[in-house]
Design a protein around this motif. Sequence first.
Motif, PDB file in Angstrom:
ATOM      1  N   GLN A   1       0.827  -1.194   0.000  1.00  0.00           N
ATOM      2  CA  GLN A   1       0.000   0.000   0.000  1.00  0.00           C
ATOM      3  C   GLN A   1       0.867   1.252   0.000  1.00  0.00           C
ATOM      4  OE1 GLN A   1      -3.268  -0.133  -0.375  1.00  0.00           O
ATOM      5  NE2 GLN A   1      -3.351   2.089  -0.537  1.00  0.00           N
ATOM      6  N   GLN A   2       0.610   2.146  -0.960  1.00  0.00           N
ATOM      7  CA  GLN A   2       1.371   3.377  -1.069  1.00  0.00           C
ATOM      8  C   GLN A   2       0.477   4.570  -0.751  1.00  0.00           C
ATOM      9  OE1 GLN A   2       4.572   3.438  -1.526  1.00  0.00           O
ATOM     10  NE2 GLN A   2       4.689   1.226  -1.826  1.00  0.00           N
ATOM     11  N   PRO A   3       1.046   5.672  -0.211  1.00  0.00           N
ATOM     12  CA  PRO A   3       0.261   6.873   0.048  1.00  0.00           C
ATOM     13  C   PRO A   3      -0.356   7.420  -1.232  1.00  0.00           C
ATOM     14  CG  PRO A   3       2.422   6.992   1.103  1.00  0.00           C
ATOM     15  CD  PRO A   3       2.445   5.805   0.199  1.00  0.00           C
ATOM     16  N   ALA A   4      -1.388   8.244  -1.077  1.00  0.00           N
ATOM     17  CA  ALA A   4      -2.120   8.766  -2.232  1.00  0.00           C
ATOM     18  C   ALA A   4      -1.217   9.566  -3.162  1.00  0.00           C
ATOM     19  CB  ALA A   4      -3.290   9.628  -1.749  1.00  0.00           C
ATOM     20  N   LEU A   5      -0.295  10.353  -2.609  1.00  0.00           N
ATOM     21  CA  LEU A   5       0.598  11.146  -3.456  1.00  0.00           C
ATOM     22  C   LEU A   5       1.447  10.236  -4.348  1.00  0.00           C
ATOM     23  CD1 LEU A   5       1.938  13.961  -1.080  1.00  0.00           C
ATOM     24  CD2 LEU A   5       0.041  14.063  -2.690  1.00  0.00           C
ATOM     25  N   THR A   6       1.990   9.179  -3.750  1.00  0.00           N
ATOM     26  CA  THR A   6       2.836   8.261  -4.499  1.00  0.00           C
ATOM     27  C   THR A   6       2.026   7.506  -5.546  1.00  0.00           C
ATOM     28  OG1 THR A   6       4.169   7.981  -2.499  1.00  0.00           O
ATOM     29  CG2 THR A   6       4.532   6.415  -4.279  1.00  0.00           C
ATOM     30  N   GLN A   7       0.817   7.092  -5.205  1.00  0.00           N
ATOM     31  CA  GLN A   7      -0.044   6.399  -6.157  1.00  0.00           C
ATOM     32  C   GLN A   7      -0.354   7.288  -7.359  1.00  0.00           C
ATOM     33  OE1 GLN A   7      -3.548   4.568  -4.439  1.00  0.00           O
ATOM     34  NE2 GLN A   7      -2.454   4.013  -2.585  1.00  0.00           N
ATOM     35  N   THR A   8      -0.619   8.559  -7.083  1.00  0.00           N
ATOM     36  CA  THR A   8      -0.926   9.494  -8.164  1.00  0.00           C
ATOM     37  C   THR A   8       0.272   9.676  -9.084  1.00  0.00           C
ATOM     38  OG1 THR A   8      -2.507  10.660  -6.750  1.00  0.00           O
ATOM     39  CG2 THR A   8      -1.683  11.845  -8.683  1.00  0.00           C
ATOM     40  N   PHE A   9       1.460   9.800  -8.494  1.00  0.00           N
ATOM     41  CA  PHE A   9       2.672   9.921  -9.302  1.00  0.00           C
ATOM     42  C   PHE A   9       2.878   8.666 -10.146  1.00  0.00           C
ATOM     43  CE2 PHE A   9       7.247   9.188  -9.855  1.00  0.00           C
ATOM     44  CZ  PHE A   9       7.602  10.339 -10.553  1.00  0.00           C
ATOM     45  N   ALA A  10       2.687   7.500  -9.551  1.00  0.00           N
ATOM     46  CA  ALA A  10       2.874   6.240 -10.267  1.00  0.00           C
ATOM     47  C   ALA A  10       1.920   6.130 -11.448  1.00  0.00           C
ATOM     48  CB  ALA A  10       2.688   5.063  -9.314  1.00  0.00           C
ATOM     49  N   GLN A  11       0.679   6.552 -11.266  1.00  0.00           N
ATOM     50  CA  GLN A  11      -0.288   6.496 -12.361  1.00  0.00           C
ATOM     51  C   GLN A  11       0.098   7.449 -13.477  1.00  0.00           C
ATOM     52  OE1 GLN A  11      -3.030   4.315 -12.635  1.00  0.00           O
ATOM     53  NE2 GLN A  11      -2.774   5.075 -14.719  1.00  0.00           N
ATOM     54  N   THR A  12       0.605   8.626 -13.111  1.00  0.00           N
ATOM     55  CA  THR A  12       1.056   9.586 -14.118  1.00  0.00           C
ATOM     56  C   THR A  12       2.220   9.023 -14.923  1.00  0.00           C
ATOM     57  OG1 THR A  12       0.386  11.414 -12.661  1.00  0.00           O
ATOM     58  CG2 THR A  12       1.843  11.952 -14.496  1.00  0.00           C
ATOM     59  N   VAL A  13       3.170   8.380 -14.235  1.00  0.00           N
ATOM     60  CA  VAL A  13       4.315   7.756 -14.911  1.00  0.00           C
ATOM     61  C   VAL A  13       3.833   6.670 -15.871  1.00  0.00           C
ATOM     62  CG1 VAL A  13       6.359   6.315 -14.582  1.00  0.00           C
ATOM     63  CG2 VAL A  13       5.959   8.273 -13.081  1.00  0.00           C
ATOM     64  N   SER A  14       2.942   5.815 -15.397  1.00  0.00           N
ATOM     65  CA  SER A  14       2.435   4.726 -16.228  1.00  0.00           C
ATOM     66  C   SER A  14       1.727   5.259 -17.469  1.00  0.00           C
ATOM     67  CB  SER A  14       1.480   3.857 -15.400  1.00  0.00           C
ATOM     68  OG  SER A  14       0.951   2.807 -16.175  1.00  0.00           O
ATOM     69  N   ASP A  15       0.889   6.287 -17.291  1.00  0.00           N
ATOM     70  CA  ASP A  15       0.177   6.878 -18.431  1.00  0.00           C
ATOM     71  C   ASP A  15       1.146   7.507 -19.422  1.00  0.00           C
ATOM     72  OD1 ASP A  15      -2.161   6.117 -17.208  1.00  0.00           O
ATOM     73  OD2 ASP A  15      -2.642   8.102 -16.424  1.00  0.00           O
ATOM     74  N   CYS A  16       2.159   8.170 -18.893  1.00  0.00           N
ATOM     75  CA  CYS A  16       3.123   8.860 -19.748  1.00  0.00           C
ATOM     76  C   CYS A  16       3.925   7.859 -20.578  1.00  0.00           C
ATOM     77  CB  CYS A  16       4.052   9.715 -18.889  1.00  0.00           C
ATOM     78  SG  CYS A  16       5.065  10.865 -19.839  1.00  0.00           S
ATOM     79  N   PHE A  17       4.384   6.779 -19.959  1.00  0.00           N
ATOM     80  CA  PHE A  17       5.152   5.788 -20.695  1.00  0.00           C
ATOM     81  C   PHE A  17       4.280   5.061 -21.708  1.00  0.00           C
ATOM     82  CE2 PHE A  17       8.515   6.673 -17.882  1.00  0.00           C
ATOM     83  CZ  PHE A  17       9.659   6.067 -18.369  1.00  0.00           C
ATOM     84  N   SER A  18       3.014   4.863 -21.385  1.00  0.00           N
ATOM     85  CA  SER A  18       2.114   4.193 -22.326  1.00  0.00           C
ATOM     86  C   SER A  18       1.935   5.007 -23.595  1.00  0.00           C
ATOM     87  CB  SER A  18       0.743   3.963 -21.673  1.00  0.00           C
ATOM     88  OG  SER A  18       0.853   3.066 -20.597  1.00  0.00           O
ATOM     89  N   ARG A  19       1.989   6.322 -23.463  1.00  0.00           N
ATOM     90  CA  ARG A  19       1.850   7.174 -24.636  1.00  0.00           C
ATOM     91  C   ARG A  19       3.068   7.113 -25.542  1.00  0.00           C
ATOM     92  NH1 ARG A  19      -1.272  10.412 -21.079  1.00  0.00           N
ATOM     93  NH2 ARG A  19       0.598  11.190 -20.074  1.00  0.00           N
ATOM     94  N   HIS A  20       4.212   6.707 -24.993  1.00  0.00           N
ATOM     95  CA  HIS A  20       5.434   6.634 -25.788  1.00  0.00           C
ATOM     96  C   HIS A  20       5.519   5.275 -26.477  1.00  0.00           C
ATOM     97  CE1 HIS A  20       7.495  10.359 -24.584  1.00  0.00           C
ATOM     98  NE2 HIS A  20       6.906  10.179 -23.433  1.00  0.00           N
ATOM     99  N   ASN A  21       4.686   5.111 -27.505  1.00  0.00           N
ATOM    100  CA  ASN A  21       4.772   3.920 -28.360  1.00  0.00           C
ATOM    101  C   ASN A  21       4.541   2.628 -27.601  1.00  0.00           C
ATOM    102  OD1 ASN A  21       5.039   2.679 -30.818  1.00  0.00           O
ATOM    103  ND2 ASN A  21       7.263   2.574 -30.739  1.00  0.00           N
ATOM    104  N   SER A  22       3.538   2.618 -26.714  1.00  0.00           N
ATOM    105  CA  SER A  22       3.114   1.420 -25.986  1.00  0.00           C
ATOM    106  C   SER A  22       4.256   0.748 -25.248  1.00  0.00           C
ATOM    107  CB  SER A  22       2.472   0.422 -26.944  1.00  0.00           C
ATOM    108  OG  SER A  22       1.342   0.989 -27.555  1.00  0.00           O
ATOM    109  N   GLY A  23       5.080   1.534 -24.568  1.00  0.00           N
ATOM    110  CA  GLY A  23       6.148   0.993 -23.749  1.00  0.00           C
ATOM    111  C   GLY A  23       7.467   0.812 -24.471  1.00  0.00           C
ATOM    112  N   ARG A  24       7.478   0.950 -25.827  1.00  0.00           N
ATOM    113  CA  ARG A  24       8.744   0.815 -26.538  1.00  0.00           C
ATOM    114  C   ARG A  24       9.509   2.121 -26.514  1.00  0.00           C
ATOM    115  NH1 ARG A  24       8.571  -3.321 -30.967  1.00  0.00           N
ATOM    116  NH2 ARG A  24       9.808  -1.866 -32.139  1.00  0.00           N
ATOM    117  N   LEU A  25       8.785   3.237 -26.373  1.00  0.00           N
ATOM    118  CA  LEU A  25       9.386   4.539 -26.126  1.00  0.00           C
ATOM    119  C   LEU A  25      10.303   5.004 -27.240  1.00  0.00           C
ATOM    120  CD1 LEU A  25      10.232   3.927 -22.395  1.00  0.00           C
ATOM    121  CD2 LEU A  25       8.214   4.969 -23.344  1.00  0.00           C
ATOM    122  N   GLY A  26      10.129   4.508 -28.414  1.00  0.00           N
ATOM    123  CA  GLY A  26      10.903   5.001 -29.540  1.00  0.00           C
ATOM    124  C   GLY A  26      12.362   4.643 -29.497  1.00  0.00           C
ATOM    125  N   SER A  27      12.773   3.727 -28.620  1.00  0.00           N
ATOM    126  CA  SER A  27      14.192   3.421 -28.490  1.00  0.00           C
ATOM    127  C   SER A  27      14.664   2.334 -29.431  1.00  0.00           C
ATOM    128  CB  SER A  27      14.511   3.003 -27.053  1.00  0.00           C
ATOM    129  OG  SER A  27      13.918   1.775 -26.773  1.00  0.00           O
TER     130      SER A  27
END
Length: 310
Positions: free
Chosen positions: A279-305
């Motif tokens: 269980q993570q605090p709400a702030l950390t959970q929100t950050f984690a969701q933002t990171v996950s959404d952001c990486f998903s937008r970068h070519n479905s996890g391949r991130l153009g690399s």
Amino acid sequence: MIHFSLRQLEYLVAAAHHGGAARAAQELHVSQPSISKAIAELESLWGERLFVRLHARGLELTAAGAVRVRQARAVLRQAESLQAPRAVELVGRLRVGCLSTLGPRYLPDILSRLRMACPGIEVQLVEGDTETLTHQLERGALDVALLYDLGLARGIRLQAVAQLQPYALLPWGHALTRQPRLRLAELAREPFILIGLPHSRDYFLSLFRAVGVTPHIAHESPSMEMVRTLVANGLGVSLLTTRPARDMGYDGKRIACRELQGSLQPQTVTLAYPGEGDQQPALTQTFAQTVSDCFSRHNSGRLGSEGAKN
């Protein structure tokens, strides 16, 4: 005092939508007389005729009825919004660590999106290598860190975010750029520029060991930008996983990037948390969701690399 109910308004809107009491009753799973009674009561309350009853054709709104239906829809929308729990704005400080090779490429976008969504979260940013960030997580000096999972069997919890495939960097116009995909054995014959961060260094050297070759290390640097610029200036070839948006060195000279042949171990981008609790605090959970959404937008996890050609 209010002399009508939301249920009556709901019946009115349904009758207007379906053009008849029978079909409205069927949709709402009530009896037809219930619909007719609600309409009659509203007409009596407002002193207005809301529908014209057409024989064998159902109901047709009058001009007054059309106005009342629009008002009823607005009231019902407001009532629906009152049922939802009020969103609580997240406020507080979040201590975020980020690996120096990942940070410049991804973290500014992540923090920008987080600020737009949750302006009450203040981020304290710490950039460093894997070892430094891991120590800070263990001491509780960081709430979360974005880094690679390179065998971190420590007292921290990891959450995989994406996988990045290694790719080759060559000077622009190098003879090997004529090939769309390269073998590590071919790169091992060239002067090699190695990223010198402890865990990253071991990872890239392990790729060569896995195919039975040893690169000739011409230069080594802990800075990804230094590695890229050395390559751009013709001083050797290299391997990386993080790939900036433009294939050029810090001085503007161009770099050629190519895929690698064979099944190579990718680098897993992870979020690391102190301790082992789920269980993570709400702030950390929100950050984690933002990171996950952001990486998903970068070519479905391949991130153009991987896979782009120069």
